[in-house]
Scaffold this motif. Structure first.
Motif, PDB file in Angstrom:
ATOM      1  N   GLY A  37       0.685  -1.328   0.170  1.00 22.02           N
ATOM      2  CA  GLY A  37      -0.317  -0.111  -0.147  1.00 22.02           C
ATOM      3  C   GLY A  37       0.789   1.307   0.395  1.00 22.02           C
ATOM      4  N   SER A  39       2.860   4.702  -1.469  1.00 15.15           N
ATOM      5  CA  SER A  39       2.421   4.539  -2.551  1.00 15.15           C
ATOM      6  C   SER A  39       3.018   5.574  -2.864  1.00 15.15           C
ATOM      7  CB  SER A  39       0.867   4.504  -2.753  1.00 15.15           C
ATOM      8  OG  SER A  39       0.940   3.784  -3.276  1.00 15.15           O
ATOM      9  N   PHE A 171     -13.290   8.571   2.940  1.00 14.32           N
ATOM     10  CA  PHE A 171     -12.247   7.879   2.876  1.00 14.32           C
ATOM     11  C   PHE A 171     -11.393   9.180   2.077  1.00 14.32           C
ATOM     12  CE2 PHE A 171     -14.360   4.250   4.674  1.00 14.32           C
ATOM     13  CZ  PHE A 171     -13.790   3.202   4.536  1.00 14.32           C
ATOM     14  N   PRO A 173      -8.395  10.533  -0.668  1.00 15.11           N
ATOM     15  CA  PRO A 173      -7.061  11.136   0.145  1.00 15.11           C
ATOM     16  C   PRO A 173      -7.404  12.571   0.337  1.00 15.11           C
ATOM     17  CG  PRO A 173      -6.933   9.291  -0.722  1.00 15.11           C
ATOM     18  CD  PRO A 173      -8.220   9.431  -0.904  1.00 15.11           C
ATOM     19  N   ASN A 176      -8.522  14.134   3.109  1.00 12.20           N
ATOM     20  CA  ASN A 176      -8.465  14.551   4.751  1.00 12.20           C
ATOM     21  C   ASN A 176      -6.810  15.280   4.420  1.00 12.20           C
ATOM     22  OD1 ASN A 176      -9.518  11.653   6.303  1.00 12.20           O
ATOM     23  ND2 ASN A 176      -9.850  11.605   4.050  1.00 12.20           N
ATOM     24  N   THR A 177      -5.823  15.039   3.205  1.00 12.07           N
ATOM     25  CA  THR A 177      -4.729  16.010   2.847  1.00 12.07           C
ATOM     26  C   THR A 177      -5.052  16.648   3.558  1.00 12.07           C
ATOM     27  OG1 THR A 177      -4.196  14.526   1.227  1.00 12.07           O
ATOM     28  CG2 THR A 177      -2.936  16.744   1.449  1.00 12.07           C
TER      29      THR A 177
ATOM     30  N   ILE B  82      -4.924  -1.083 -11.980  1.00 17.17           N
ATOM     31  CA  ILE B  82      -4.749  -1.391  -9.852  1.00 17.17           C
ATOM     32  C   ILE B  82      -5.459  -0.933  -9.430  1.00 17.17           C
ATOM     33  CG2 ILE B  82      -2.756   0.445  -9.171  1.00 17.17           C
ATOM     34  CD1 ILE B  82      -1.909  -2.473  -7.511  1.00 17.17           C
ATOM     35  N   LEU B  83      -6.706   0.159  -9.660  1.00 17.63           N
ATOM     36  CA  LEU B  83      -7.622   0.434  -8.378  1.00 17.63           C
ATOM     37  C   LEU B  83      -9.166   0.491  -9.497  1.00 17.63           C
ATOM     38  CD1 LEU B  83      -5.645   3.631  -6.751  1.00 17.63           C
ATOM     39  CD2 LEU B  83      -6.469   1.267  -5.747  1.00 17.63           C
ATOM     40  N   ILE B 130       1.603   8.245  -0.120  1.00 15.30           N
ATOM     41  CA  ILE B 130       0.274   8.126   0.822  1.00 15.30           C
ATOM     42  C   ILE B 130       0.603   6.532   0.828  1.00 15.30           C
ATOM     43  CG2 ILE B 130      -2.169   7.403   0.340  1.00 15.30           C
ATOM     44  CD1 ILE B 130      -2.320  10.241  -1.697  1.00 15.30           C
ATOM     45  N   ASP B 131       0.568   6.329   1.875  1.00 14.85           N
ATOM     46  CA  ASP B 131      -0.163   4.585   2.284  1.00 14.85           C
ATOM     47  C   ASP B 131      -1.722   4.040   2.077  1.00 14.85           C
ATOM     48  OD1 ASP B 131      -0.323   2.279   3.073  1.00 14.85           O
ATOM     49  OD2 ASP B 131       1.518   2.096   5.137  1.00 14.85           O
ATOM     50  N   LEU B 132      -1.655   3.096   1.106  1.00  9.36           N
ATOM     51  CA  LEU B 132      -3.030   3.226   0.285  1.00  9.36           C
ATOM     52  C   LEU B 132      -4.017   2.487   2.002  1.00  9.36           C
ATOM     53  CD1 LEU B 132      -3.144   2.732  -3.164  1.00  9.36           C
ATOM     54  CD2 LEU B 132      -3.620   4.289  -2.247  1.00  9.36           C
ATOM     55  N   ASN B 133      -3.460   2.075   2.840  1.00  9.48           N
ATOM     56  CA  ASN B 133      -3.737   1.466   3.565  1.00  9.48           C
ATOM     57  C   ASN B 133      -5.265   1.639   4.893  1.00  9.48           C
ATOM     58  OD1 ASN B 133      -2.810  -1.332   4.092  1.00  9.48           O
ATOM     59  ND2 ASN B 133      -0.912   0.034   3.657  1.00  9.48           N
ATOM     60  N   TYR B 135      -6.276   4.842   3.126  1.00  9.83           N
ATOM     61  CA  TYR B 135      -7.818   4.650   1.515  1.00  9.83           C
ATOM     62  C   TYR B 135      -8.426   3.967   1.655  1.00  9.83           C
ATOM     63  CZ  TYR B 135      -9.887   4.845  -2.291  1.00  9.83           C
ATOM     64  OH  TYR B 135     -11.204   5.149  -3.745  1.00  9.83           O
ATOM     65  N   LEU B 136      -7.895   2.400   1.585  1.00  3.44           N
ATOM     66  CA  LEU B 136      -8.980   1.649   1.399  1.00  3.44           C
ATOM     67  C   LEU B 136      -9.634   0.682   2.954  1.00  3.44           C
ATOM     68  CD1 LEU B 136      -6.333  -0.269  -0.519  1.00  3.44           C
ATOM     69  CD2 LEU B 136      -8.142   0.846  -1.393  1.00  3.44           C
ATOM     70  N   GLY B 137      -9.351   1.845   3.813  1.00  6.01           N
ATOM     71  CA  GLY B 137      -9.647   1.191   5.062  1.00  6.01           C
ATOM     72  C   GLY B 137      -9.091  -0.015   5.768  1.00  6.01           C
ATOM     73  N   LEU B 138      -8.291  -0.533   5.610  1.00 11.00           N
ATOM     74  CA  LEU B 138      -7.342  -2.010   6.107  1.00 11.00           C
ATOM     75  C   LEU B 138      -6.665  -0.935   7.312  1.00 11.00           C
ATOM     76  CD1 LEU B 138      -5.692  -2.838   2.803  1.00 11.00           C
ATOM     77  CD2 LEU B 138      -8.251  -4.107   4.240  1.00 11.00           C
ATOM     78  N   ARG B 144      -5.618   8.493   6.127  1.00 13.66           N
ATOM     79  CA  ARG B 144      -5.683   8.615   3.833  1.00 13.66           C
ATOM     80  C   ARG B 144      -5.444   9.376   2.930  1.00 13.66           C
ATOM     81  NH1 ARG B 144     -12.672   7.966   7.028  1.00 13.66           N
ATOM     82  NH2 ARG B 144     -11.896   5.985   7.425  1.00 13.66           N
ATOM     83  N   GLY B 145      -4.954  10.029   3.647  1.00 15.20           N
ATOM     84  CA  GLY B 145      -4.510  11.713   2.575  1.00 15.20           C
ATOM     85  C   GLY B 145      -3.146  11.369   2.783  1.00 15.20           C
TER      86      GLY B 145
END
Lengths: 191, 191
Positions: A37, A39, A171, A173, A176-177, B82-83, B130-133, B135-138, B144-145
């Motif tokens: 995750g 990125s 959710f 990004p 939230n930024t 990928i998304l 950004i760590d997509l964990n 945004y993806l709710g993981l 999230r940002g």
């Protein structure tokens, strides 16, 4: 069509135009290996003349690799005449509105899709307040950036989901930024 | 050309491609009546399908009036495969990078122009983490940002101005919106 093909078509789960299996596959992979995750999005910008400049987006880093976009995206920014520009593109603060509106929209639609919440149509108005006395250096007390932004969605979906959809949009990004803030490091080096 | 015309051409002060008299005129008008600086930028967004949506920018409110752009600007956003997107446009967080890079660039160039600082060329690289964990709710612990953004300029200008140019870029409204944060109100209403 054969029964096998029909069965396959049934198995493709498309909600809100999104292939939920593809999205769930990405989510599952990151859940199994959280480092996937991590990125880093990036772009280059070139000043053309005056207030006109162009950003180029070609790829991003995600899932432990550099991933190319299908196309190279060139994005132009300029200013209107009142700010001595030639209006060759939306201006930077309008591009920020686009980033925000597109992000809360995508976040709502995609998160609704994986939860099986159908959306028939979705539009929004986005706006934000800036007092140019800050940007132009006329007052040190006036903030230079947006002080308040608003997104008003008009959604065609079962009303029982409206409250949930609003929560899912958060959710985003970009949302939230802006709400949480982030550090921005600027370096100036000789060419 | 007549002497009068030649004299007029000499009097047009263009620095960095910007008509400094026009920009100074706007600054002077707002200085005389600060309410002229109160601005509201706005746009509409329409969800097309899946992760694809489009923002339209037509006008803005400033100088106590609604001012139309010369053109209507349509800006598309999508997501890569990928998304579960179709890559029909840069994605929202990449549009945020464009908003930031274009704004710090314009701020540097325009503020340098009114101060008589010439810039020959200017390019930048912008990137953000950004760590997509999130945004993806993981993970509820992962933001999230964007957590950090960086802009690296390569400038061709007299080196004695480099430090000043860095400071001038920080007049940028988008830079300040991200660093200071701003409120974002989201409403969801039936269509």
């Amino acid at each position: 069509m054969s029964e096998a093909v029909l069965k396959e078509l049934e198995d493709v789960k498309i909600v809100n135009g999104i292939d939920v299996d593809v999205l769930s596959g990405t989510v599952g992979a990151i859940e199994a290996d959280p480092d996937l995750g991590v990125s880093r999005f990036h772009a280059t910008n070139k000043w053309l003349s005056g207030n006109h400049n162009r950003t180029t987006v070609t790829s991003f880093y995600g899932a432990k690799q550099e991933i190319a976009h299908k196309h190279v995206f060139n994005l132009d920014a300029d200013e209107p005449a009142i700010l001595a520009g030639e209006d060759k593109g939306a201006n930077p603060v309008e591009h920020l509105l686009h980033a925000l509106a597109s992000c809360v929209t995508t976040s709502m639609v995609a998160h609704a899709a994986v939860r099986g919440i159908p959306i028939n149509s979705l539009e929004s108005e986005v706006e934000g307040d800036i007092d140019l006395n800050g940007y132009l250096g006329l007052s040190t007390e006036v903030p230079r950036g947006y002080t308040a932004l608003r997104v008003k969605f008009k959604v065609d979906a079962d009303p029982k989901y409206h409250r949930r959809l609003k929560e899912l949009s958060k959710f985003s990004p970009v949302f939230n930024t802006i709400v949480q803030g982030a550090s921005v490091d600027i370096q100036v080096e000789p060419k």
